[in-house]
Design a protein around this motif. Structure first.
Motif, short mmCIF file in Angstrom:
data_model
loop_
_atom_site.label_atom_id
_atom_site.label_comp_id
_atom_site.label_asym_id
_atom_site.label_seq_id
_atom_site.Cartn_x
_atom_site.Cartn_y
_atom_site.Cartn_z
N ILE A 96 -9.86 -9.08 -1.07
CA ILE A 96 -8.55 -8.41 -1.21
C ILE A 96 -8.22 -7.55 0.02
CG2 ILE A 96 -7.20 -6.78 -2.59
CD1 ILE A 96 -8.75 -7.88 -5.06
N PRO A 97 -9.14 -6.71 0.50
CA PRO A 97 -8.77 -5.92 1.68
C PRO A 97 -8.57 -6.78 2.93
CG PRO A 97 -10.90 -5.21 0.81
CD PRO A 97 -10.44 -6.34 -0.02
N GLY A 98 -9.36 -7.83 3.10
CA GLY A 98 -9.17 -8.71 4.25
C GLY A 98 -7.80 -9.35 4.24
N PHE A 99 -7.40 -9.85 3.07
CA PHE A 99 -6.08 -10.46 2.92
C PHE A 99 -4.98 -9.42 3.17
CE2 PHE A 99 -2.37 -11.39 0.27
CZ PHE A 99 -2.01 -12.63 0.77
N THR A 100 -5.17 -8.22 2.62
CA THR A 100 -4.16 -7.17 2.75
C THR A 100 -3.96 -6.78 4.21
OG1 THR A 100 -4.72 -6.33 0.55
CG2 THR A 100 -3.54 -4.83 2.03
N ILE A 101 -5.05 -6.52 4.92
CA ILE A 101 -4.93 -6.13 6.33
C ILE A 101 -4.37 -7.29 7.16
CG2 ILE A 101 -6.21 -5.41 8.41
CD1 ILE A 101 -5.85 -3.21 6.28
N ASN A 102 -4.76 -8.51 6.84
CA ASN A 102 -4.23 -9.68 7.54
C ASN A 102 -2.72 -9.74 7.41
OD1 ASN A 102 -3.20 -12.61 7.33
ND2 ASN A 102 -5.10 -12.81 8.51
N ARG A 103 -2.22 -9.55 6.19
CA ARG A 103 -0.77 -9.62 5.96
C ARG A 103 -0.03 -8.43 6.56
NH1 ARG A 103 0.89 -13.94 6.34
NH2 ARG A 103 -0.91 -13.83 7.63
N VAL A 104 -0.62 -7.24 6.49
CA VAL A 104 0.00 -6.06 7.12
C VAL A 104 0.13 -6.28 8.63
CG1 VAL A 104 -0.42 -3.63 7.74
CG2 VAL A 104 -0.65 -4.37 5.35
N CYS A 105 -0.91 -6.78 9.23
CA CYS A 105 -0.89 -7.02 10.68
C CYS A 105 0.08 -8.15 11.05
CB CYS A 105 -2.29 -7.32 11.20
SG CYS A 105 -3.36 -5.87 11.18
N ALA A 106 0.08 -9.21 10.27
CA ALA A 106 0.99 -10.32 10.56
C ALA A 106 2.45 -9.85 10.43
CB ALA A 106 0.72 -11.49 9.62
N ALA A 107 2.74 -9.10 9.39
CA ALA A 107 4.10 -8.59 9.20
C ALA A 107 4.48 -7.62 10.31
CB ALA A 107 4.23 -7.92 7.83
N SER A 108 3.53 -6.78 10.69
CA SER A 108 3.80 -5.81 11.76
C SER A 108 4.11 -6.51 13.07
CB SER A 108 2.60 -4.88 11.96
OG SER A 108 2.34 -4.15 10.80
N LEU A 109 3.29 -7.48 13.41
CA LEU A 109 3.50 -8.21 14.66
C LEU A 109 4.85 -8.92 14.64
CD1 LEU A 109 2.21 -8.85 17.40
CD2 LEU A 109 1.15 -10.85 16.35
N TYR A 110 5.18 -9.54 13.52
CA TYR A 110 6.47 -10.23 13.38
C TYR A 110 7.63 -9.24 13.53
CZ TYR A 110 10.38 -12.65 11.24
OH TYR A 110 11.62 -13.20 11.00
N LEU A 111 7.56 -8.12 12.78
CA LEU A 111 8.65 -7.14 12.83
C LEU A 111 8.80 -6.50 14.19
CD1 LEU A 111 8.24 -5.47 9.33
CD2 LEU A 111 10.11 -6.96 10.09
N LEU A 112 7.68 -6.21 14.85
CA LEU A 112 7.76 -5.65 16.19
C LEU A 112 8.39 -6.64 17.16
CD1 LEU A 112 4.31 -3.82 16.42
CD2 LEU A 112 6.58 -2.74 16.37
N GLY A 113 8.10 -7.92 16.97
CA GLY A 113 8.70 -8.96 17.82
C GLY A 113 10.20 -9.09 17.60
N ARG A 114 10.64 -8.85 16.37
CA ARG A 114 12.06 -8.98 16.04
C ARG A 114 12.86 -7.71 16.35
NH1 ARG A 114 14.28 -13.73 14.48
NH2 ARG A 114 15.51 -12.67 12.91
#
Length: 165
Positions: A96-114
């Motif tokens: 659960i924490p691995g998935f959570t951090i993975n998704r937080v980071c993926a969303a952050s990278l995407y949002l920062l790019g946009r």
């Protein structure tokens, strides 16, 4: 008894009460750094966390074996200790924490790019900082959720088995 004496007489669980506990968080750190390091290092962090989970489960099995001596049902109680610890740790420390951090980071990278014009290296380092800073906030809610999940499922099965013995 003096509270200080009471605390010193308690047995220290190296997997829960010492720095060794942080090995269970290795994969969260690996996920936070995913944008910056080779994927093999991320998978290595999962190997460290999985080794921690396995070692804790084996330790709890050994402790259950000693606690139950030659009593009837010893094998079942040892198995329950190992399975319960392994499932709890796998969910609360790895999956659960691995998935959570993975998704937080993926969303952050995407949002920062946009939303920014920051260079990619800056966005990646920012994503890593966001992932690392998220870890302390997710631990307690995940632990409590996994407790609730197991109390509502597997632990009911264990308790029914104990009543029948």
């Amino acid at each position: 008894m003096d509270p200080a004496e009471e605390n010193s007489s308690k047995t220290v669980d190296i997997y829960r009460d010492t720095w060794v506990r942080f090995l269970g968080y290795a994969n969260e750190v690996g996920e936070a750094f995913r944008a910056l390091v080779p994927v093999s290092l991320v998978w290595g962090s999962y190997a460290v966390a999985t080794a921690y989970v396995t070692a804790d489960a084996v330790d709890k099995g050994k402790k259950a074996a000693v606690a139950h001596g030659d009593n009837p049902g010893k094998t079942t109680r040892v198995a329950v200790a190992v399975v319960d610890t392994f499932v709890w740790q796998a969910l609360a420390s790895v999956i659960i924490p691995g998935f959570t951090i993975n998704r937080v980071c993926a969303a952050s990278l995407y949002l920062l790019g946009r939303t920014t014009r920051w260079p990619l290296p800056v966005r990646k380092w920012t994503t890593t900082a966001i992932g690392l800073s998220t870890i302390p906030f997710i631990i307690t809610p995940i632990d409590r959720s996994v407790d609730f999940l197991l109390d509502s499922s597997l632990r009911k099965v264990y308790n029914e088995g104990e009543k029948q013995e």
